[in-house]
Design a protein around this motif. Structure first.
Motif, short mmCIF file in Angstrom:
data_model
loop_
_atom_site.label_atom_id
_atom_site.label_comp_id
_atom_site.label_asym_id
_atom_site.label_seq_id
_atom_site.Cartn_x
_atom_site.Cartn_y
_atom_site.Cartn_z
N TYR A 144 77.14 -129.59 -46.16
CA TYR A 144 76.88 -128.50 -47.10
C TYR A 144 78.03 -128.45 -48.08
O TYR A 144 79.14 -128.88 -47.78
CB TYR A 144 76.74 -127.17 -46.36
CG TYR A 144 75.60 -127.19 -45.37
CD1 TYR A 144 74.30 -126.96 -45.79
CD2 TYR A 144 75.82 -127.46 -44.03
CE1 TYR A 144 73.24 -126.99 -44.89
CE2 TYR A 144 74.77 -127.50 -43.13
CZ TYR A 144 73.48 -127.26 -43.57
OH TYR A 144 72.44 -127.30 -42.68
N ARG A 190 75.12 -120.53 -42.80
CA ARG A 190 73.70 -120.17 -42.83
C ARG A 190 72.80 -121.29 -42.31
O ARG A 190 71.58 -121.18 -42.36
CB ARG A 190 73.26 -119.85 -44.26
CG ARG A 190 73.76 -118.54 -44.79
CD ARG A 190 72.98 -118.10 -46.04
NE ARG A 190 71.58 -117.87 -45.70
CZ ARG A 190 70.54 -118.41 -46.34
NH1 ARG A 190 70.70 -119.21 -47.35
NH2 ARG A 190 69.30 -118.15 -45.97
N GLU A 233 70.08 -120.31 -39.80
CA GLU A 233 69.12 -119.41 -40.45
C GLU A 233 68.16 -120.22 -41.32
O GLU A 233 66.95 -119.98 -41.29
CB GLU A 233 69.89 -118.40 -41.30
CG GLU A 233 69.03 -117.38 -41.98
CD GLU A 233 69.86 -116.40 -42.80
OE1 GLU A 233 69.34 -115.93 -43.83
OE2 GLU A 233 71.01 -116.11 -42.41
N ARG A 234 68.68 -121.19 -42.05
CA ARG A 234 67.83 -122.03 -42.88
C ARG A 234 66.89 -122.87 -42.03
O ARG A 234 65.73 -123.08 -42.40
CB ARG A 234 68.69 -122.91 -43.77
CG ARG A 234 69.46 -122.09 -44.82
CD ARG A 234 70.34 -122.95 -45.68
NE ARG A 234 69.50 -123.81 -46.51
CZ ARG A 234 69.95 -124.91 -47.10
NH1 ARG A 234 71.19 -125.29 -46.95
NH2 ARG A 234 69.14 -125.64 -47.85
N GLU A 247 77.40 -121.88 -47.01
CA GLU A 247 76.14 -122.59 -46.77
C GLU A 247 76.07 -123.11 -45.34
O GLU A 247 75.02 -123.04 -44.70
CB GLU A 247 75.99 -123.77 -47.73
CG GLU A 247 75.65 -123.40 -49.14
CD GLU A 247 75.50 -124.65 -49.98
OE1 GLU A 247 74.38 -125.22 -49.98
OE2 GLU A 247 76.48 -125.06 -50.62
N GLU A 285 64.07 -120.60 -40.98
CA GLU A 285 63.17 -120.33 -42.11
C GLU A 285 62.26 -121.53 -42.37
O GLU A 285 61.05 -121.37 -42.56
CB GLU A 285 63.98 -120.02 -43.36
CG GLU A 285 64.69 -118.70 -43.32
CD GLU A 285 65.69 -118.53 -44.47
OE1 GLU A 285 65.88 -119.47 -45.28
OE2 GLU A 285 66.30 -117.45 -44.54
N ARG A 286 62.82 -122.72 -42.37
CA ARG A 286 62.02 -123.92 -42.61
C ARG A 286 61.02 -124.17 -41.49
O ARG A 286 59.88 -124.55 -41.74
CB ARG A 286 62.93 -125.13 -42.79
CG ARG A 286 63.70 -125.10 -44.08
CD ARG A 286 64.63 -126.26 -44.21
NE ARG A 286 65.35 -126.19 -45.47
CZ ARG A 286 66.43 -126.89 -45.73
NH1 ARG A 286 66.93 -127.72 -44.84
NH2 ARG A 286 67.02 -126.77 -46.89
#
Length: 71
Positions: free
Chosen positions: A39, A47, A50-51, A44, A54-55
């Protein structure tokens, strides 16, 4: 010449370590199997999980639409 100019060859990369649950840099990173990234910033990397969630949720929803499983 400016000696303080960073190249784009990996300088300043951050990773999320799945073993230690922390942000790591090129100087202290764990093996690739235990990390997410790279990242561009520590924020970033923080997170990262969390990403991933979400994906995964988005991909699960797309799978449901594709399979016709939605009610």
């Amino acid at each position: 010449m400016h000696s303080d100019v960073m190249s784009s060859s990996g300088a300043g990369q951050y990773y999320w370590c799945l073993s230690h649950h922390r942000v790591e840099t090129d100087a202290d990173k764990c093996p690739a199997v235990n990390r997410l990234g790279p990242y561009g910033s520590a924020a970033e990397a923080e997170r990262a999980l969390e990403r991933v969630e979400e994906r995964n949720a988005a991909w699960d929803a797309e799978d449901e639409r594709w399979n016709g499983d939605q009610s």
